[in-house]
Design a protein around this motif. Structure first.
Motif, PDB file in Angstrom:
ATOM      1  N   TYR A   1     -33.725 -26.357 -15.219  1.00 15.24           N
ATOM      2  CA  TYR A   1     -32.630 -25.573 -14.641  1.00 15.24           C
ATOM      3  C   TYR A   1     -33.059 -24.815 -13.385  1.00 15.24           C
ATOM      4  N   ARG A   2     -34.241 -24.197 -13.436  1.00 14.03           N
ATOM      5  CA  ARG A   2     -34.607 -23.252 -12.380  1.00 14.03           C
ATOM      6  C   ARG A   2     -35.353 -23.869 -11.208  1.00 14.03           C
ATOM      7  N   LEU A   3     -36.179 -24.895 -11.448  1.00 13.17           N
ATOM      8  CA  LEU A   3     -36.988 -25.422 -10.347  1.00 13.17           C
ATOM      9  C   LEU A   3     -36.136 -25.925  -9.189  1.00 13.17           C
ATOM     10  N   PRO A   4     -35.067 -26.706  -9.432  1.00 16.33           N
ATOM     11  CA  PRO A   4     -34.220 -27.097  -8.286  1.00 16.33           C
ATOM     12  C   PRO A   4     -33.611 -25.902  -7.564  1.00 16.33           C
ATOM     13  N   LEU A   5     -33.195 -24.877  -8.319  1.00 12.53           N
ATOM     14  CA  LEU A   5     -32.642 -23.675  -7.691  1.00 12.53           C
ATOM     15  C   LEU A   5     -33.705 -22.948  -6.886  1.00 12.53           C
ATOM     16  N   GLN A   6     -34.915 -22.910  -7.420  1.00 12.70           N
ATOM     17  CA  GLN A   6     -36.017 -22.262  -6.700  1.00 12.70           C
ATOM     18  C   GLN A   6     -36.317 -23.004  -5.404  1.00 12.70           C
ATOM     19  N   LEU A   7     -36.301 -24.333  -5.450  1.00  9.80           N
ATOM     20  CA  LEU A   7     -36.540 -25.120  -4.236  1.00  9.80           C
ATOM     21  C   LEU A   7     -35.438 -24.885  -3.206  1.00  9.80           C
ATOM     22  N   GLN A   8     -34.183 -24.865  -3.668  1.00  9.53           N
ATOM     23  CA  GLN A   8     -33.070 -24.583  -2.759  1.00  9.53           C
ATOM     24  C   GLN A   8     -33.212 -23.195  -2.149  1.00  9.53           C
ATOM     25  N   ASN A   9     -33.637 -22.251  -2.966  1.00  7.37           N
ATOM     26  CA  ASN A   9     -33.841 -20.884  -2.493  1.00  7.37           C
ATOM     27  C   ASN A   9     -34.920 -20.829  -1.415  1.00  7.37           C
ATOM     28  N   ASN A  10     -36.010 -21.560  -1.659  1.00  9.13           N
ATOM     29  CA  ASN A  10     -37.100 -21.591  -0.675  1.00  9.13           C
ATOM     30  C   ASN A  10     -36.654 -22.247   0.625  1.00  9.13           C
ATOM     31  N   TRP A  11     -35.898 -23.353   0.502  1.00 15.63           N
ATOM     32  CA  TRP A  11     -35.399 -24.029   1.710  1.00 15.63           C
ATOM     33  C   TRP A  11     -34.467 -23.107   2.501  1.00 15.63           C
ATOM     34  N   ARG A  12     -33.636 -22.337   1.770  1.00 12.78           N
ATOM     35  CA  ARG A  12     -32.712 -21.409   2.432  1.00 12.78           C
ATOM     36  C   ARG A  12     -33.487 -20.319   3.164  1.00 12.78           C
ATOM     37  N   HIS A  13     -34.537 -19.811   2.538  1.00 12.05           N
ATOM     38  CA  HIS A  13     -35.363 -18.781   3.172  1.00 12.05           C
ATOM     39  C   HIS A  13     -36.044 -19.322   4.419  1.00 12.05           C
ATOM     40  N   ASP A  14     -36.540 -20.563   4.334  1.00  8.32           N
ATOM     41  CA  ASP A  14     -37.186 -21.168   5.499  1.00  8.32           C
ATOM     42  C   ASP A  14     -36.200 -21.306   6.656  1.00  8.32           C
ATOM     43  N   ALA A  15     -34.972 -21.717   6.322  1.00  9.80           N
ATOM     44  CA  ALA A  15     -33.947 -21.868   7.361  1.00  9.80           C
ATOM     45  C   ALA A  15     -33.595 -20.516   7.982  1.00  9.80           C
ATOM     46  N   MET A  16     -33.488 -19.487   7.129  1.00 11.10           N
ATOM     47  CA  MET A  16     -33.153 -18.157   7.637  1.00 11.10           C
ATOM     48  C   MET A  16     -34.284 -17.596   8.497  1.00 11.10           C
ATOM     49  N   ASP A  17     -35.530 -17.851   8.088  1.00  8.05           N
ATOM     50  CA  ASP A  17     -36.665 -17.419   8.912  1.00  8.05           C
ATOM     51  C   ASP A  17     -36.645 -18.115  10.266  1.00  8.05           C
ATOM     52  N   PHE A  18     -36.323 -19.403  10.255  1.00  2.00           N
ATOM     53  CA  PHE A  18     -36.263 -20.160  11.498  1.00  2.00           C
ATOM     54  C   PHE A  18     -35.177 -19.622  12.427  1.00  2.00           C
ATOM     55  N   LEU A  19     -34.067 -19.169  11.833  1.00  3.59           N
ATOM     56  CA  LEU A  19     -32.950 -18.637  12.619  1.00  3.59           C
ATOM     57  C   LEU A  19     -33.112 -17.151  12.932  1.00  3.59           C
ATOM     58  N   GLY A  20     -34.211 -16.568  12.458  1.00  2.83           N
ATOM     59  CA  GLY A  20     -34.447 -15.150  12.726  1.00  2.83           C
ATOM     60  C   GLY A  20     -33.642 -14.222  11.863  1.00  2.83           C
ATOM     61  N   GLN A  21     -33.126 -14.733  10.734  1.00  2.00           N
ATOM     62  CA  GLN A  21     -32.352 -13.905   9.813  1.00  2.00           C
ATOM     63  C   GLN A  21     -33.238 -13.437   8.668  1.00  2.00           C
ATOM     64  N   LYS A  22     -32.847 -12.322   8.052  1.00  2.00           N
ATOM     65  CA  LYS A  22     -33.642 -11.732   6.977  1.00  2.00           C
ATOM     66  C   LYS A  22     -32.987 -12.026   5.637  1.00  2.00           C
ATOM     67  N   PRO A  23     -33.681 -12.783   4.753  1.00  2.00           N
ATOM     68  CA  PRO A  23     -33.121 -13.042   3.422  1.00  2.00           C
ATOM     69  C   PRO A  23     -33.147 -11.790   2.564  1.00  2.00           C
TER      70      PRO A  23
END
Length: 286
Positions: free
Chosen positions: A33-55
């Motif tokens: 249940y959690r590992l796919p959500l954790q991966l999605q969360n990490n990908w979202r954080h990486d995208a936000m870091d790339f865009l200069g946004q703060k998660p």
């Protein structure tokens, strides 16, 4: 098979194996249940870091162990005594204690499957080092199967460690000589890689995900290149059968994607416990 130390009675060993498998199955439900959500969360954080946004800080803490398990419907924390493998599901009659919403059948199913497969491995290999490694191999396959069924995803965080661990385990020829394991890993990846590109060049579509390459490579690393033909044939046959039945019973569209990882995992586990017997029986026909 090398004995670790004096074996306890078979009946006790199998009962303890079942209990261990049920408990680990409960944890594997968390992973599924959690590992796919954790991966999605990490990908979202990486995208936000790339865009200069703060998660947000809370989402950064999301992991396999945090936050504590809750009912997905009412968000009430699940009490420890409501989390006993299989038994709690039966006592709760398959419903949340707080809101009475149905609990997915996946939870007791994964626990029971994990428990029974653990017993089967111990019964087959005995109280040995082989059994210990085979149990770990089995648990990872159960987790990968559950994730791929739900998300059509085979995470690198599971497939790649499984591959490398298979090579390390076979340094001492635990399941197959190291040379056969290395060739099996390379051949397993290349076979599906070639099929993938051939299908894509002919149809312009992607027939499978790259995770399938890595999973078959991991199976080759654990079991050797000799088991790959049987794994491929068996997984293809089971996949075609289940896919056909699904279309006939549920009207699934012919273009719908079907996860191939579970069939590879099933075939790989069968090869683990019965591969040599199946292969020798087949060769005796000729």
């Amino acid at each position: 098979m090398e004995q670790v130390f004096s074996s306890p009675p078979l009946e006790l060993t199998l009962v303890l194996s079942l209990v261990l498998g049920l408990v680990v199955g409960s944890f594997l439900n968390v992973v599924i249940y959690r590992l796919p959500l954790q991966l999605q969360n990490n990908w979202r954080h990486d995208a936000m870091d790339f865009l200069g946004q703060k998660p947000d800080a809370e989402s950064k803490k999301f992991s396999l162990i945090y936050p504590p398990s809750r009912c997905p419907s009412c968000e009430v924390l699940i009490k420890p005594w409501h989390n006993i493998p299989v038994i709690s599901y039966l006592l709760l009659k398959g419903r949340c204690k707080s809101c009475a919403e149905p609990i997915s059948l996946q939870y007791p199913a994964v626990e029971l499957i994990c428990g029974l497969l653990t017993v089967a491995v111990v019964y087959h290999f005995g109280f040995t080092v082989q059994a210990a490694w085979a149990i770990l191999f089995t648990w990872v396959l159960v987790a990968l199967t559950g994730i791929d069924v739900n998300h059509q995803l085979l995470p690198d965080s599971l497939t790649l460690p499984l591959l490398w661990l298979g090579l390390l385990v076979n340094i001492s020829s635990t399941f197959t000589p190291l040379v056969d394991a290395v060739v099996g890993a390379a051949a397993g990846y290349l076979v599906l890689w070639i099929v993938y590109w051939a299908f894509k060049l002919i149809t312009g579509k992607e027939g499978m995900g790259h995770g399938d390459f890595k999973l078959l490579a991991a199976l080759g690393a654990w079991l050797g290149w000799q088991q790959l033909p049987m794994i491929i044939l068996l997984s293809s046959a089971v996949g075609a059968l289940i896919g056909t039945v699904g279309i006939l019973l549920y009207g699934r569209e012919k273009q719908a994607q079907i996860a191939f990882g579970p069939y590879l995992a099933i075939a790989g586990w069968i090869a683990l416990v019965a591969g040599e017997k199946i292969t020798s029986s087949y060769l005796q026909l000729f």
